[in-house]
Write a protein that holds these residues in place. Structure first.
Motif, mmCIF file in Angstrom:
data_model
loop_
_atom_site.group_PDB
_atom_site.id
_atom_site.type_symbol
_atom_site.label_atom_id
_atom_site.label_comp_id
_atom_site.label_asym_id
_atom_site.label_seq_id
_atom_site.Cartn_x
_atom_site.Cartn_y
_atom_site.Cartn_z
ATOM 1 N N LEU A 178 -0.102 -8.176 0.495
ATOM 2 C CA LEU A 178 -1.137 -9.162 -0.041
ATOM 3 C C LEU A 178 -2.242 -8.320 -0.846
ATOM 4 C CD1 LEU A 178 -2.143 -11.762 -0.611
ATOM 5 C CD2 LEU A 178 -3.396 -11.751 1.323
ATOM 6 N N PHE A 179 -2.879 -7.367 -0.175
ATOM 7 C CA PHE A 179 -3.974 -6.577 -0.624
ATOM 8 C C PHE A 179 -3.579 -5.709 -1.578
ATOM 9 C CE2 PHE A 179 -6.163 -8.519 3.057
ATOM 10 C CZ PHE A 179 -7.411 -8.784 2.639
ATOM 11 N N SER A 180 -2.216 -5.091 -1.539
ATOM 12 C CA SER A 180 -1.744 -4.236 -2.723
ATOM 13 C C SER A 180 -1.734 -4.859 -3.674
ATOM 14 C CB SER A 180 -0.471 -3.526 -2.085
ATOM 15 O OG SER A 180 0.095 -2.666 -3.175
ATOM 16 N N ALA A 181 -1.354 -6.035 -3.715
ATOM 17 C CA ALA A 181 -0.947 -6.871 -4.938
ATOM 18 C C ALA A 181 -2.194 -7.139 -5.801
ATOM 19 C CB ALA A 181 -0.341 -8.229 -4.739
ATOM 20 N N LEU A 182 -3.328 -7.320 -4.811
ATOM 21 C CA LEU A 182 -4.852 -7.518 -5.590
ATOM 22 C C LEU A 182 -5.493 -6.206 -5.910
ATOM 23 C CD1 LEU A 182 -6.011 -10.007 -2.886
ATOM 24 C CD2 LEU A 182 -5.266 -10.545 -5.021
ATOM 25 N N GLY A 183 -4.509 -5.124 -5.554
ATOM 26 C CA GLY A 183 -5.218 -3.765 -6.015
ATOM 27 C C GLY A 183 -6.420 -3.351 -5.020
ATOM 28 N N ALA A 184 -6.401 -3.701 -3.854
ATOM 29 C CA ALA A 184 -7.695 -3.418 -2.933
ATOM 30 C C ALA A 184 -7.065 -2.446 -1.928
ATOM 31 C CB ALA A 184 -8.117 -4.624 -2.021
ATOM 32 N N ASP A 185 -7.913 -1.612 -1.599
ATOM 33 C CA ASP A 185 -7.597 -0.590 -0.521
ATOM 34 C C ASP A 185 -8.207 -0.961 0.602
ATOM 35 O OD1 ASP A 185 -6.936 1.555 0.841
ATOM 36 O OD2 ASP A 185 -8.606 3.086 -0.287
ATOM 37 N N VAL A 186 -7.405 -1.444 1.644
ATOM 38 C CA VAL A 186 -8.005 -1.921 3.090
ATOM 39 C C VAL A 186 -7.868 -1.129 4.113
ATOM 40 C CG1 VAL A 186 -7.702 -4.412 2.234
ATOM 41 C CG2 VAL A 186 -5.617 -3.145 3.422
ATOM 42 N N GLY A 187 -7.263 0.008 4.086
ATOM 43 C CA GLY A 187 -7.210 1.213 4.930
ATOM 44 C C GLY A 187 -6.299 0.788 6.239
ATOM 45 N N TYR A 188 -7.038 0.724 7.421
ATOM 46 C CA TYR A 188 -6.135 0.365 8.623
ATOM 47 C C TYR A 188 -6.044 -1.186 8.722
ATOM 48 C CZ TYR A 188 -6.226 5.406 9.697
ATOM 49 O OH TYR A 188 -6.251 6.630 9.567
ATOM 50 N N LEU A 189 -6.585 -1.922 7.836
ATOM 51 C CA LEU A 189 -6.835 -3.375 8.335
ATOM 52 C C LEU A 189 -5.427 -3.994 8.555
ATOM 53 C CD1 LEU A 189 -8.196 -5.860 8.535
ATOM 54 C CD2 LEU A 189 -7.906 -6.307 6.177
ATOM 55 N N PRO A 190 -4.247 -3.722 7.609
ATOM 56 C CA PRO A 190 -3.045 -4.062 8.000
ATOM 57 C C PRO A 190 -2.426 -3.705 9.336
ATOM 58 C CG PRO A 190 -3.009 -3.180 5.796
ATOM 59 C CD PRO A 190 -4.354 -2.855 6.373
ATOM 60 N N THR A 191 -2.612 -2.489 9.736
ATOM 61 C CA THR A 191 -2.005 -1.818 10.949
ATOM 62 C C THR A 191 -2.822 -2.693 12.289
ATOM 63 O OG1 THR A 191 -1.777 0.138 10.071
ATOM 64 C CG2 THR A 191 -2.089 0.018 12.781
ATOM 65 N N LEU A 192 -3.992 -3.004 12.147
ATOM 66 C CA LEU A 192 -5.129 -3.741 13.070
ATOM 67 C C LEU A 192 -4.797 -5.161 13.119
ATOM 68 C CD1 LEU A 192 -8.543 -1.933 12.536
ATOM 69 C CD2 LEU A 192 -7.047 -1.490 14.318
ATOM 70 N N ALA A 193 -4.628 -5.640 12.095
ATOM 71 C CA ALA A 193 -4.182 -7.256 11.981
ATOM 72 C C ALA A 193 -2.961 -7.341 12.601
ATOM 73 C CB ALA A 193 -4.026 -7.706 10.635
ATOM 74 N N GLY A 194 -1.750 -6.355 12.418
ATOM 75 C CA GLY A 194 -0.400 -6.738 12.942
ATOM 76 C C GLY A 194 -0.456 -6.333 14.511
ATOM 77 N N ALA A 195 -1.255 -5.314 14.977
ATOM 78 C CA ALA A 195 -1.327 -5.182 16.163
ATOM 79 C C ALA A 195 -1.776 -6.199 17.082
ATOM 80 C CB ALA A 195 -2.216 -3.950 16.509
ATOM 81 N N PHE A 196 -3.221 -6.833 16.551
ATOM 82 C CA PHE A 196 -3.737 -7.866 17.159
ATOM 83 C C PHE A 196 -2.436 -9.183 17.364
ATOM 84 C CE2 PHE A 196 -5.845 -11.966 16.732
ATOM 85 C CZ PHE A 196 -6.867 -12.025 17.590
ATOM 86 N N PHE A 197 -2.133 -9.640 16.330
ATOM 87 C CA PHE A 197 -1.235 -10.813 16.087
ATOM 88 C C PHE A 197 -0.064 -10.426 17.073
ATOM 89 C CE2 PHE A 197 -3.711 -12.182 12.637
ATOM 90 C CZ PHE A 197 -4.061 -13.527 12.964
ATOM 91 N N GLY A 198 0.456 -9.299 16.985
ATOM 92 C CA GLY A 198 1.472 -8.929 17.870
ATOM 93 C C GLY A 198 1.335 -8.915 19.172
ATOM 94 N N LEU A 199 0.063 -8.223 19.871
ATOM 95 C CA LEU A 199 -0.264 -8.460 21.125
ATOM 96 C C LEU A 199 -0.476 -9.806 21.629
ATOM 97 C CD1 LEU A 199 -2.454 -5.399 21.137
ATOM 98 C CD2 LEU A 199 -0.162 -5.477 22.511
#
Length: 201
Positions: free
Chosen positions: A31-52
């Motif tokens: 999503l953020f790549s399509a918007l051209g935004a650099d979000v750093g570790y946000l995808p990993t953190l979001a995935g870890a949170f929702f996965g746990l």
């Protein structure tokens, strides 16, 4: 020797949590790549949170099952507070409250499994007069977070005995709160909209 079989029941929860984490992580990154935004570790953190979170919820529900719904005749007999015979008593147990409502609460009478209740649900069964022990406990990860409880009582012939179970949150462990309730018309109105689970004894 018993630890491995006990842990194996949580494997599906861990697997689903892992898959959810990957999907969320890739979804956020896309999503953020399509918007051209650099979000750093946000995808990993979001995935870890929702996965746990998903794995935790599913682990709490391990052991929860679909109980058999009572027939309309069984439910009506329970709401009439009518034991099947004069030399028997009627035991009604119902569960209310929001805390842990989706996790199944196992009921046992004199060490025999009776039924499993989510909230709001109730069950009713014929019992012999005399002293009895009613036990309530959760399975799965919810069992580690909630203290089981044991309630002793004496039943008289023709008597209707009613117990209400709710959850009380604590600092380290939740507590199953059991209270005896009068069998009256107020209780009938409270139980009428609930699903009755047929007992397995």
């Amino acid at each position: 020797m018993n630890a491995r079989p006990n842990m194996s029941k949580y494997i599906p929860s861990i697997v689903v949590g892992f898959v959810v984490g990957l999907v969320v992580s890739f979804g956020v990154a896309f999503l953020f790549s399509a918007l051209g935004a650099d979000v750093g570790y946000l995808p990993t953190l979001a995935g870890a949170f929702f996965g746990l979170f998903t794995a935790y919820i599913m682990a709490n529900l391990v052991g929860t099952k679909l109980g058999k719904t009572a027939t309309p005749e069984q439910k009506q007999a329970a709401l009439d507070f009518r034991p099947p015979s004069d030399d028997q008593a009627l035991l009604i147990v119902y569960r209310e409250g929001f805390v842990g409502k989706a996790a199944g609460l196992d009921l046992s009478l004199d060490d025999r499994y009776v039924a499993q209740l989510k909230s709001p649900r109730f069950t009713a069964l014929s019992i012999a007069p005399g002293g009895h022990q009613l036990a309530m406990a959760f399975g799965g990860l919810a069992g580690k977070q909630n203290k089981p409880t044991l309630e002793g009582f004496i039943a008289a012939p023709g008597e209707t005995i009613v117990f209400r179970a709710t959850m009380q949150m604590g600092m380290t462990q939740n507590r199953i709160v059991v209270e005896r309730i009068a069998a009256d018309q107020d209780l009938v109105q409270r139980l009428k909209p609930m699903i009755m689970i047929a007992p397995e004894v």
